[in-house]
Design an enzyme around this catalytic site. Structure first.
Site, short mmCIF file in Angstrom:
data_model
loop_
_atom_site.label_atom_id
_atom_site.label_comp_id
_atom_site.label_asym_id
_atom_site.label_seq_id
_atom_site.Cartn_x
_atom_site.Cartn_y
_atom_site.Cartn_z
N LYS A 90 0.83 -1.22 0.00
CA LYS A 90 0.00 0.00 0.00
C LYS A 90 0.86 1.27 0.00
CE LYS A 90 -2.39 0.86 3.74
NZ LYS A 90 -1.85 -0.38 4.27
N LYS A 141 6.92 -6.29 11.20
CA LYS A 141 6.20 -5.65 10.10
C LYS A 141 7.13 -4.97 9.11
CE LYS A 141 2.53 -2.26 9.24
NZ LYS A 141 3.29 -1.18 8.60
N TRP A 153 7.03 -0.86 -8.44
CA TRP A 153 8.09 -1.41 -7.59
C TRP A 153 9.37 -1.59 -8.41
CZ3 TRP A 153 11.39 -5.54 -7.35
CH2 TRP A 153 12.01 -5.77 -6.12
N ALA A 181 -3.56 1.58 12.53
CA ALA A 181 -4.93 1.53 12.01
C ALA A 181 -5.76 0.44 12.68
CB ALA A 181 -4.91 1.32 10.50
N PHE A 234 -3.57 -0.54 6.90
CA PHE A 234 -4.18 -1.87 6.81
C PHE A 234 -5.28 -1.89 5.74
CE2 PHE A 234 -2.50 -2.39 11.32
CZ PHE A 234 -1.40 -3.14 10.90
N ARG A 268 2.39 8.18 6.82
CA ARG A 268 2.67 8.17 8.25
C ARG A 268 4.14 7.89 8.54
NH1 ARG A 268 -1.03 3.58 10.29
NH2 ARG A 268 -0.43 2.75 8.27
N THR A 276 4.00 1.49 -0.90
CA THR A 276 4.73 1.48 -2.17
C THR A 276 3.87 2.06 -3.29
OG1 THR A 276 5.89 -0.50 -1.42
CG2 THR A 276 6.01 -0.01 -3.76
N PHE A 311 3.86 -8.56 -9.02
CA PHE A 311 4.99 -9.38 -8.60
C PHE A 311 5.48 -10.16 -9.82
CE2 PHE A 311 3.56 -8.29 -4.49
CZ PHE A 311 4.51 -8.67 -3.55
#
Length: 558
Positions: free
Chosen positions: A73, A107, A411, A275, A303, A96, A75, A383
């Site tokens: 998210k 995480k 990415w 979150a 999240f 954030r 990224t 991916f």
């Protein structure tokens, strides 16, 4: 296939002086307060000078429920900001700050990944500009002053059994969840049971993120309910006379942090409430400042959309008067397969049926976000193991939901890999299709608000709450807090309160274990299921592999 790590990519970044990044937004050098060469705070005086300027368009990036397969998210948020700048829009990113606890736990960081990152990566994931330390200090100053007041005669008549203000630290430490303080005799005060939460769950964090300026900050700090008397009369932070000193500690932390992406585009990184146990959005002051400085502001909510997006809409947008123009829901083929029952070890094998089986989780998030009157587009975060057939299965499913899914390769390729999404976001935002409204009105009774979220967002059949919890909510309504929105504290991994229940389950119940009044932040925290406000470290924490290498560089952050 060998890839460079995020930290290796970030270390090779061609960063520009932060004054140059500020000049892109029209921020004069004298209003940038530098922390080194590559990050700075923006002065309150400059922010106040923007009051009369028109606002740009606000775009929310949210996601499906997180899985071990990864969603990306942040990224995508960073990539979309770069992509909008690439197609000629003046875009600003708002995300954030990272908490130390998860960084050293499991995480990882909060700066994006691959070629879509915000830098400096190491500093952002460690102490950054000290904002979290200031929040921790301000919170614990209040804790110390409460116990000190009780020690020196307790003229406010605080019932020591009803002190509701706990302590905080920015680290995962399960040993501190439930403790006894003031042991050791008369000189150490009166023993009582309390505990620690993680700093990102602190009401002070929420207050800083929802305040418009320093005056608003001090007013909200003063409104914090810290304890009750034996007659159950609330005792406020201002009664303890801590609000002024707390504001002093938070003076610099209140100013948004300006940094840059790998492509030298501006990003505000400010505030960091979780979150799942808090409201999961960056600060109002950073978002509002960005809206005055850019044509587009891309921000994220933590999240899945059942938590972060719901709170973004029902708490942040409601309180700050924000009206989002579009929303992006991030999904991956890998996550769809996990929702379809595939084990993590088998995600590299093509399985179109599992993708189709897992898509209802995405479908529910699409319908939920649409329910707020915000147009939606799905970003398929690519991916290398994704196959054309799997990607097409997601696109076909999303099309059947009345939305579009766009494959994004930011990415690997940076802004060049996300141009299609950027163009679609502009189309949605400029179409005028947004007709935002929160899920429930202010005047709805508190328990009914909880039921509305549980039934409409989680698709639960009922909310289970003891009479004591319902009575507490009625007491708060009688005290004038009935207009406050709800901040659900729930597992991020499922629409239910069972973290192992993936997909789009129905027929479940939402058990409410506890409710907490955050009068300063301006919401009621509703703790559901087994959610913890102080996480623990995993069996093998990331801290075991974080170190300085022979060149003096940080290794092991991700």
């Amino acid at each position: 296939m060998a890839f460079k790590t995020d930290i290796e990519i970030a270390r090779e970044a061609n960063k520009k002086p932060i004054q140059e990044i500020g000049s892109k937004l029209g921020i004069p050098t004298e209003h940038l307060l530098p922390y080194g060469h590559d990050k700075a705070k923006v002065s309150q005086d400059f922010i106040k000078s923007l009051a009369g300027k028109p606002d740009g368009k606000l775009v929310l990036v949210t996601a499906i429920n997180p899985t071990p397969a990864g969603e990306g998210k942040t990224t995508t948020t960073v990539g979309l900001g770069d992509g909008l700048n690439r197609i000629g829009k003046k875009a600003v990113i708002c995300i954030r700050e990272a908490s130390l606890g998860p960084n050293f736990g499991m995480k990882g960081g909060a700066a994006g990944g691959g070629m879509a990152q915000v830098v400096p990566m190491e500093e952002m994931n460690l102490h950054f500009t000290g904002d979290f330390h200031a929040i921790t200090s301000a919170h614990n100053l209040l804790s110390a002053m409460i116990d000190n007041h009780i020690y020196w005669g307790n003229t406010l008549g605080i019932d020591e059994r009803r002190v509701v203000w706990r302590r905080v630290m920015d680290m995962n430490d399960r040993a501190l969840r439930d403790i006894v303080v003031s042991l050791g005799g008369v000189s150490n005060g009166f023993p009582r049971q309390t505990g620690f939460d993680i700093t990102v769950a602190s009401e002070v964090m929420a207050i800083l993120c929802l305040s418009n300026d320093l005056e608003d900050l001090q007013r909200r700090l003063g409104d914090i309910v810290v304890a009750y008397t034996r007659e159950k009369k609330p005792i406020y932070c201002r009664d303890i006379k801590a609000d002024g000193a707390m504001t002093v500690l938070l003076k610099d932390a209140m100013q948004p942090n300006l940094v840059q992406t790998l492509e030298n585009n501006p990003a505000f990184v400010h505030g960091g409430p979780f979150a799942n146990i808090a409201h999961g959005c960056n600060s109002v002051i950073a978002t509002k400042t960005a809206l005055k400085l850019g044509e587009y502001v891309v921000t994220e909510a933590g999240f899945g959309a059942d938590l972060g997006a719901e709170k973004f809409f029902d708490i942040k947008c409601r309180k700050a008067g924000l009206k989002p123009s579009a929303a992006v829901i991030v999904a991956t083929v890998r996550a769809m397969k996990m929702n379809g029952g595939v084990a993590k070890a088998d995600l590299g094998t093509e399985n179109v049926d599992a993708v189709k089986k897992g898509c209802p989780n995405l479908g529910r998030h699409i319908s939920n976000v649409k329910g707020f009157g915000v147009p939606v587009v799905v970003a398929i975060n690519h991916f290398y193991s994704d196959t054309d057939a799997e990607v097409q299965a997601v696109k076909d499913y999303v099309a059947a939901q009345g939305a579009e899914a766009i494959l994004c390769k930011h990415w690997a390729q940076g802004s060049a890999g996300i141009e299609d999404l950027a163009k679609k976001v502009v189309q949605l935002a400029e179409s005028g299709a947004a007709n935002f409204s929160p899920l429930y009105p202010d005047e709805m009774p508190l328990f009914q608000k909880i039921e509305t979220i549980a039934k409409r967002i989680y698709h639960a059949d009922e909310v289970l709450a003891d009479k004591s919890i319902r009575d507490q909510l009625k007491t708060w309504e009688a005290a004038g807090y009935g207009h406050l929105p709800i901040c659900m504290a729930k597992t991020q991994y499922s629409f239910t309160t069972d973290p192992n229940l993936r997909g789009a389950p129905t027929g479940h119940s939402v058990p409410v274990r506890e409710v907490r009044l955050s009068a300063g932040a301006g919401f009621i925290v509703v703790i559901c299921g087994e959610i913890m406000t102080m996480p623990g470290l995993p069996k093998v924490p990331s801290a075991e592999v974080i170190r300085l290498n022979d060149q003096g560089f940080v290794e092991g952050l991700f």
